[in-house]
Design a protein around this motif. Structure first.
Motif, PDB file in Angstrom:
ATOM      1  N   ARG A  38      20.100   4.349  -4.060  1.00  0.00           N
ATOM      2  CA  ARG A  38      20.173   5.796  -3.811  1.00  0.00           C
ATOM      3  C   ARG A  38      21.119   6.472  -4.802  1.00  0.00           C
ATOM      4  O   ARG A  38      20.852   7.581  -5.270  1.00  0.00           O
ATOM      5  CB  ARG A  38      20.595   6.067  -2.386  1.00  0.00           C
ATOM      6  N   GLY A  39      22.224   5.815  -5.124  1.00  0.00           N
ATOM      7  CA  GLY A  39      23.161   6.362  -6.103  1.00  0.00           C
ATOM      8  C   GLY A  39      22.537   6.479  -7.482  1.00  0.00           C
ATOM      9  O   GLY A  39      22.705   7.490  -8.170  1.00  0.00           O
ATOM     10  N   VAL A  40      21.795   5.464  -7.893  1.00  0.00           N
ATOM     11  CA  VAL A  40      21.111   5.502  -9.191  1.00  0.00           C
ATOM     12  C   VAL A  40      20.071   6.619  -9.193  1.00  0.00           C
ATOM     13  O   VAL A  40      19.977   7.388 -10.152  1.00  0.00           O
ATOM     14  CB  VAL A  40      20.457   4.138  -9.513  1.00  0.00           C
ATOM     15  N   ALA A  41      19.298   6.729  -8.106  1.00  0.00           N
ATOM     16  CA  ALA A  41      18.286   7.780  -8.022  1.00  0.00           C
ATOM     17  C   ALA A  41      18.933   9.165  -8.090  1.00  0.00           C
ATOM     18  O   ALA A  41      18.430  10.061  -8.774  1.00  0.00           O
ATOM     19  CB  ALA A  41      17.474   7.628  -6.736  1.00  0.00           C
ATOM     20  N   ASP A  42      20.052   9.346  -7.405  1.00  0.00           N
ATOM     21  CA  ASP A  42      20.758  10.627  -7.444  1.00  0.00           C
ATOM     22  C   ASP A  42      21.222  10.946  -8.859  1.00  0.00           C
ATOM     23  O   ASP A  42      21.079  12.070  -9.337  1.00  0.00           O
ATOM     24  CB  ASP A  42      21.958  10.623  -6.496  1.00  0.00           C
ATOM     25  N   ASN A  43      21.773   9.952  -9.545  1.00  0.00           N
ATOM     26  CA  ASN A  43      22.224  10.158 -10.927  1.00  0.00           C
ATOM     27  C   ASN A  43      21.053  10.506 -11.838  1.00  0.00           C
ATOM     28  O   ASN A  43      21.163  11.389 -12.688  1.00  0.00           O
ATOM     29  CB  ASN A  43      22.944   8.927 -11.465  1.00  0.00           C
ATOM     30  N   THR A  52       9.964  16.011 -14.654  1.00  0.00           N
ATOM     31  CA  THR A  52       9.562  14.692 -15.143  1.00  0.00           C
ATOM     32  C   THR A  52      10.074  13.563 -14.266  1.00  0.00           C
ATOM     33  O   THR A  52       9.832  12.409 -14.548  1.00  0.00           O
ATOM     34  CB  THR A  52      10.067  14.459 -16.580  1.00  0.00           C
ATOM     35  N   LEU A  53      10.802  13.872 -13.213  1.00  0.00           N
ATOM     36  CA  LEU A  53      11.373  12.827 -12.374  1.00  0.00           C
ATOM     37  C   LEU A  53      11.256  13.197 -10.897  1.00  0.00           C
ATOM     38  O   LEU A  53      12.222  13.570 -10.264  1.00  0.00           O
ATOM     39  CB  LEU A  53      12.844  12.611 -12.758  1.00  0.00           C
ATOM     40  N   PRO A  54      10.039  13.114 -10.320  1.00  0.00           N
ATOM     41  CA  PRO A  54       9.896  13.448  -8.903  1.00  0.00           C
ATOM     42  C   PRO A  54      10.677  12.467  -8.038  1.00  0.00           C
ATOM     43  O   PRO A  54      10.761  11.280  -8.362  1.00  0.00           O
ATOM     44  CB  PRO A  54       8.395  13.350  -8.654  1.00  0.00           C
ATOM     45  N   PRO A  55      11.268  12.918  -6.945  1.00  0.00           N
ATOM     46  CA  PRO A  55      12.107  12.061  -6.119  1.00  0.00           C
ATOM     47  C   PRO A  55      11.367  10.949  -5.401  1.00  0.00           C
ATOM     48  O   PRO A  55      11.984  10.012  -4.927  1.00  0.00           O
ATOM     49  CB  PRO A  55      12.721  13.032  -5.114  1.00  0.00           C
ATOM     50  N   SER A  56      10.025  10.990  -5.339  1.00  0.00           N
ATOM     51  CA  SER A  56       9.288   9.970  -4.601  1.00  0.00           C
ATOM     52  C   SER A  56       8.982   8.731  -5.438  1.00  0.00           C
ATOM     53  O   SER A  56       8.424   7.774  -4.941  1.00  0.00           O
ATOM     54  CB  SER A  56       7.974  10.559  -4.080  1.00  0.00           C
ATOM     55  N   ARG A  57       9.349   8.723  -6.684  1.00  0.00           N
ATOM     56  CA  ARG A  57       9.050   7.591  -7.569  1.00  0.00           C
ATOM     57  C   ARG A  57      10.294   6.734  -7.777  1.00  0.00           C
ATOM     58  O   ARG A  57      11.412   7.187  -7.587  1.00  0.00           O
ATOM     59  CB  ARG A  57       8.578   8.097  -8.931  1.00  0.00           C
ATOM     60  N   VAL A  58      10.095   5.494  -8.207  1.00  0.00           N
ATOM     61  CA  VAL A  58      11.202   4.600  -8.520  1.00  0.00           C
ATOM     62  C   VAL A  58      11.310   4.497 -10.036  1.00  0.00           C
ATOM     63  O   VAL A  58      10.334   4.225 -10.721  1.00  0.00           O
ATOM     64  CB  VAL A  58      10.977   3.200  -7.908  1.00  0.00           C
TER      65      VAL A  58
END
Length: 74
Positions: A38-43, A52-58
């Protein structure tokens, strides 16, 4: 027959029985891994254009420092 797979959330990924088995075998704490992901995704969301970076993707960071979508499991 065409089957489409939905993207997994971090919680769904960490709750998957096969993933749990692998984490247990590797002595990985699911809560710590979830917090780290979650921290990496937030960053990534803060530092990449939203379009270019939707929150539903990894995503992962490439060697060039750009966000790249991880391959889908199915």
């Amino acid at each position: 027959m065409v089957t489409r797979c939905a993207d997994l959330t971090v919680d769904q990924l960490l709750d998957d029985p096969m993933i749990r088995t692998l984490m247990r075998a590797d002595d990985v704490d699911p809560r710590a891994l979830g917090a780290m992901l979650r921290g990496v995704a937030d960053n990534l969301r803060r530092n990449a254009p939203r379009a270019t970076l939707p929150p539903s993707r990894v995503y992962t960071m490439t060697r060039a420092g750009k966000a790249a979508e991880l391959p889908r499991a199915c």
